[in-house]
Design a protein around this motif. Structure first.
Motif, PDB file in Angstrom:
ATOM      1  N   ALA A 135     -72.134 -21.507 -25.127  1.00 56.26           N
ATOM      2  CA  ALA A 135     -73.424 -22.070 -24.738  1.00 56.26           C
ATOM      3  C   ALA A 135     -73.325 -22.907 -23.471  1.00 56.26           C
ATOM      4  O   ALA A 135     -74.331 -23.119 -22.788  1.00 56.26           O
ATOM      5  CB  ALA A 135     -73.994 -22.933 -25.865  1.00 56.26           C
ATOM      6  N   THR A 136     -72.132 -23.389 -23.149  1.00 54.32           N
ATOM      7  CA  THR A 136     -71.989 -24.338 -22.042  1.00 54.32           C
ATOM      8  C   THR A 136     -71.039 -23.883 -20.951  1.00 54.32           C
ATOM      9  O   THR A 136     -70.969 -24.510 -19.895  1.00 54.32           O
ATOM     10  CB  THR A 136     -71.503 -25.705 -22.578  1.00 54.32           C
ATOM     11  OG1 THR A 136     -70.263 -25.528 -23.280  1.00 54.32           O
ATOM     12  CG2 THR A 136     -72.533 -26.314 -23.524  1.00 54.32           C
ATOM     13  N   ALA A 137     -70.309 -22.806 -21.181  1.00 51.38           N
ATOM     14  CA  ALA A 137     -69.373 -22.280 -20.181  1.00 51.38           C
ATOM     15  C   ALA A 137     -69.586 -20.785 -20.033  1.00 51.38           C
ATOM     16  O   ALA A 137     -69.788 -20.082 -21.030  1.00 51.38           O
ATOM     17  CB  ALA A 137     -67.924 -22.565 -20.600  1.00 51.38           C
ATOM     18  N   GLY A 138     -69.567 -20.299 -18.818  1.00 46.33           N
ATOM     19  CA  GLY A 138     -69.735 -18.864 -18.599  1.00 46.33           C
ATOM     20  C   GLY A 138     -68.476 -18.105 -18.957  1.00 46.33           C
ATOM     21  O   GLY A 138     -67.458 -18.228 -18.275  1.00 46.33           O
ATOM     22  N   ARG A 142     -69.372 -11.709 -22.624  1.00 40.86           N
ATOM     23  CA  ARG A 142     -70.006 -12.369 -23.765  1.00 40.86           C
ATOM     24  C   ARG A 142     -71.480 -12.657 -23.481  1.00 40.86           C
ATOM     25  O   ARG A 142     -72.024 -13.654 -23.951  1.00 40.86           O
ATOM     26  CB  ARG A 142     -69.288 -13.680 -24.110  1.00 40.86           C
ATOM     27  CG  ARG A 142     -67.886 -13.550 -24.642  1.00 40.86           C
ATOM     28  CD  ARG A 142     -67.838 -12.910 -26.022  1.00 40.86           C
ATOM     29  NE  ARG A 142     -66.490 -12.889 -26.566  1.00 40.86           N
ATOM     30  CZ  ARG A 142     -65.599 -11.933 -26.335  1.00 40.86           C
ATOM     31  NH1 ARG A 142     -65.927 -10.909 -25.549  1.00 40.86           N
ATOM     32  NH2 ARG A 142     -64.399 -11.981 -26.877  1.00 40.86           N
ATOM     33  N   ALA A 143     -72.165 -11.787 -22.731  1.00 42.72           N
ATOM     34  CA  ALA A 143     -73.530 -12.090 -22.299  1.00 42.72           C
ATOM     35  C   ALA A 143     -74.479 -12.299 -23.475  1.00 42.72           C
ATOM     36  O   ALA A 143     -75.191 -13.304 -23.545  1.00 42.72           O
ATOM     37  CB  ALA A 143     -74.048 -10.977 -21.391  1.00 42.72           C
ATOM     38  N   LEU A 144     -74.514 -11.375 -24.397  1.00 41.65           N
ATOM     39  CA  LEU A 144     -75.423 -11.473 -25.534  1.00 41.65           C
ATOM     40  C   LEU A 144     -75.055 -12.634 -26.442  1.00 41.65           C
ATOM     41  O   LEU A 144     -75.920 -13.414 -26.855  1.00 41.65           O
ATOM     42  CB  LEU A 144     -75.419 -10.150 -26.307  1.00 41.65           C
ATOM     43  CG  LEU A 144     -76.134 -10.113 -27.660  1.00 41.65           C
ATOM     44  CD1 LEU A 144     -77.545 -10.663 -27.573  1.00 41.65           C
ATOM     45  CD2 LEU A 144     -76.132  -8.690 -28.205  1.00 41.65           C
ATOM     46  N   TYR A 145     -73.793 -12.744 -26.764  1.00 41.68           N
ATOM     47  CA  TYR A 145     -73.349 -13.844 -27.628  1.00 41.68           C
ATOM     48  C   TYR A 145     -73.655 -15.192 -26.986  1.00 41.68           C
ATOM     49  O   TYR A 145     -74.146 -16.115 -27.649  1.00 41.68           O
ATOM     50  CB  TYR A 145     -71.851 -13.708 -27.890  1.00 41.68           C
ATOM     51  CG  TYR A 145     -71.295 -14.758 -28.810  1.00 41.68           C
ATOM     52  CD1 TYR A 145     -71.599 -14.745 -30.173  1.00 41.68           C
ATOM     53  CD2 TYR A 145     -70.453 -15.758 -28.334  1.00 41.68           C
ATOM     54  CE1 TYR A 145     -71.092 -15.711 -31.021  1.00 41.68           C
ATOM     55  CE2 TYR A 145     -69.929 -16.719 -29.179  1.00 41.68           C
ATOM     56  CZ  TYR A 145     -70.247 -16.691 -30.523  1.00 41.68           C
ATOM     57  OH  TYR A 145     -69.733 -17.657 -31.366  1.00 41.68           O
ATOM     58  N   SER A 146     -73.393 -15.310 -25.683  1.00 42.92           N
ATOM     59  CA  SER A 146     -73.664 -16.566 -24.978  1.00 42.92           C
ATOM     60  C   SER A 146     -75.146 -16.899 -24.987  1.00 42.92           C
ATOM     61  O   SER A 146     -75.539 -18.059 -25.163  1.00 42.92           O
ATOM     62  CB  SER A 146     -73.162 -16.479 -23.533  1.00 42.92           C
ATOM     63  OG  SER A 146     -71.761 -16.322 -23.489  1.00 42.92           O
ATOM     64  N   ALA A 147     -75.986 -15.883 -24.803  1.00 42.01           N
ATOM     65  CA  ALA A 147     -77.428 -16.114 -24.839  1.00 42.01           C
ATOM     66  C   ALA A 147     -77.860 -16.645 -26.198  1.00 42.01           C
ATOM     67  O   ALA A 147     -78.690 -17.559 -26.290  1.00 42.01           O
ATOM     68  CB  ALA A 147     -78.172 -14.818 -24.515  1.00 42.01           C
ATOM     69  N   SER A 148     -77.287 -16.088 -27.254  1.00 41.93           N
ATOM     70  CA  SER A 148     -77.667 -16.543 -28.593  1.00 41.93           C
ATOM     71  C   SER A 148     -77.218 -17.977 -28.837  1.00 41.93           C
ATOM     72  O   SER A 148     -77.953 -18.779 -29.424  1.00 41.93           O
ATOM     73  CB  SER A 148     -77.080 -15.602 -29.656  1.00 41.93           C
ATOM     74  OG  SER A 148     -75.696 -15.785 -29.831  1.00 41.93           O
ATOM     75  N   VAL A 173     -72.154 -28.225 -33.564  1.00 42.36           N
ATOM     76  CA  VAL A 173     -70.754 -28.225 -33.157  1.00 42.36           C
ATOM     77  C   VAL A 173     -70.550 -27.055 -32.201  1.00 42.36           C
ATOM     78  O   VAL A 173     -71.065 -25.953 -32.433  1.00 42.36           O
ATOM     79  CB  VAL A 173     -69.824 -28.082 -34.374  1.00 42.36           C
ATOM     80  CG1 VAL A 173     -68.365 -28.020 -33.936  1.00 42.36           C
ATOM     81  CG2 VAL A 173     -70.036 -29.239 -35.343  1.00 42.36           C
ATOM     82  N   THR A 174     -69.831 -27.292 -31.112  1.00 42.31           N
ATOM     83  CA  THR A 174     -69.561 -26.234 -30.135  1.00 42.31           C
ATOM     84  C   THR A 174     -68.061 -25.958 -30.092  1.00 42.31           C
ATOM     85  O   THR A 174     -67.342 -26.536 -29.279  1.00 42.31           O
ATOM     86  CB  THR A 174     -70.089 -26.606 -28.736  1.00 42.31           C
ATOM     87  OG1 THR A 174     -69.473 -27.836 -28.318  1.00 42.31           O
ATOM     88  CG2 THR A 174     -71.587 -26.808 -28.754  1.00 42.31           C
ATOM     89  N   PRO A 175     -67.597 -25.066 -30.950  1.00 45.74           N
ATOM     90  CA  PRO A 175     -66.160 -24.758 -30.945  1.00 45.74           C
ATOM     91  C   PRO A 175     -65.749 -23.929 -29.734  1.00 45.74           C
ATOM     92  O   PRO A 175     -66.550 -23.191 -29.153  1.00 45.74           O
ATOM     93  CB  PRO A 175     -65.972 -23.937 -32.230  1.00 45.74           C
ATOM     94  CG  PRO A 175     -67.231 -24.113 -33.013  1.00 45.74           C
ATOM     95  CD  PRO A 175     -68.305 -24.360 -32.003  1.00 45.74           C
ATOM     96  N   GLY A 176     -64.476 -24.046 -29.397  1.00 45.78           N
ATOM     97  CA  GLY A 176     -63.867 -23.112 -28.466  1.00 45.78           C
ATOM     98  C   GLY A 176     -63.484 -21.853 -29.223  1.00 45.78           C
ATOM     99  O   GLY A 176     -64.133 -21.484 -30.207  1.00 45.78           O
ATOM    100  N   VAL A 233     -76.930 -34.205 -30.961  1.00 40.02           N
ATOM    101  CA  VAL A 233     -75.633 -34.182 -30.283  1.00 40.02           C
ATOM    102  C   VAL A 233     -74.971 -32.816 -30.439  1.00 40.02           C
ATOM    103  O   VAL A 233     -75.064 -32.187 -31.487  1.00 40.02           O
ATOM    104  CB  VAL A 233     -74.711 -35.277 -30.873  1.00 40.02           C
ATOM    105  CG1 VAL A 233     -73.256 -35.047 -30.506  1.00 40.02           C
ATOM    106  CG2 VAL A 233     -75.168 -36.650 -30.400  1.00 40.02           C
ATOM    107  N   ALA A 234     -74.297 -32.369 -29.376  1.00 45.78           N
ATOM    108  CA  ALA A 234     -73.442 -31.186 -29.428  1.00 45.78           C
ATOM    109  C   ALA A 234     -72.000 -31.669 -29.350  1.00 45.78           C
ATOM    110  O   ALA A 234     -71.566 -32.195 -28.321  1.00 45.78           O
ATOM    111  CB  ALA A 234     -73.752 -30.245 -28.273  1.00 45.78           C
TER     112      ALA A 234
END
Length: 252
Positions: A135-138, A142-148, A173-176, A233-234
């Motif tokens: 969600a925060t890094a290109g 992963r275009a579709l997954y990132s959009a979601s 939560v924004t996991p790597g 918060v993220a």
């Protein structure tokens, strides 16, 4: 730790990976836990398994109803259910876009709206959504997954604003890259699984994949009444991938 004693938590997608680790940890910290998943094979003592399809409104409402019927309340909702996708914008047809967004984004809305009437009655209501570094890094391929997941981040903040006056905290939560069965399947399909694993580990400054248990710990933190002032918060659990710009490791 028993800060969740007396509280009831529902975890979607809790039959494996991050969801299962989260269900185990919430239970260990005193919560009564229900796993909402297509699979009811959970194998965790004391955890209620409820069949749930997050793409179906009736299924989501029935699953939340079953949790409340069993435990009499609902205090914590972890929207963890999600699916992945690979490729550029040119690689996925429209029906795949619809499928992924339906699970990863609309699924959160379905389960949350079913849970809201019960959360409004809780003195310690919390929703934790599962987002991603995507969600925060290109990230490539992963275009579709990132959009979601970008939508999940925006949705989390909007939900937090909508429900803060109702006493319902909403965070994500924004996991790597996490060492889960899904990642294992991706690695198995790679031409050189060992090289691909090494590349995924190397892009995180800690030099390793995140564990499901580390993500679960972040979920438990955000779900706890001890973090009653935390909403919108993220929380990154990504080995420093998003925030750090480290120098290349010295050659040995």
């Amino acid at each position: 730790m028993s800060e969740l004693a007396g509280l009831v938590a529902a975890v979607t997608g809790g039959a494996s990976g991050i969801g299962l680790a989260t269900a185990r940890l919430l239970a260990a910290r005193g919560a009564r836990v229900a796993v909402l998943d297509l699979s009811t094979d959970v194998g965790v003592a004391g955890v209620l398994a409820v069949a749930c399809d997050v793409t179906d409104d009736a299924s989501a409402r029935a699953a939340i109803g079953a949790v409340v019927d069993r435990f009499g309340r609902l205090d914590i909702l972890v929207n963890n259910a999600g699916i992945g996708a690979q490729g550029t914008v040119a690689d996925n047809p429209d029906d795949e876009w619809s499928r992924v967004l339906d699970v990863n984004v609309v699924g959160i809305a379905r389960v949350s709206r079913a849970a809201l009437p019960h959360l409004r009655r809780s003195p310690a209501a919390a929703i934790v959504n599962m987002c991603s570094i995507a969600a925060t890094a290109g990230l490539p391929q992963r275009a579709l997954y990132s959009a979601s997941k970008g939508a999940v981040l925006a949705l989390t903040r909007a939900m937090a604003a909508d429900h803060v006056r109702e006493g319902i905290r909403v965070n994500c939560v924004t996991p790597g890259t996490v060492d889960t069965p899904w990642v294992a399947r991706l690695l198995a399909a790679a031409d050189d699984p060992d090289a691909e694993r090494a590349a995924l580990a190397a892009r995180q400054p800690t030099g390793r994949l995140v564990t499901a248990e580390e993500v679960a710990a972040a979920v438990a933190y955000l779900a706890s009444p001890l973090t009653g002032a935390v909403t919108g918060v993220a929380l990154a659990v990504d080995g420093g991938m998003d925030a750090l710009r480290t120098r290349p490791a010295a050659a040995s």
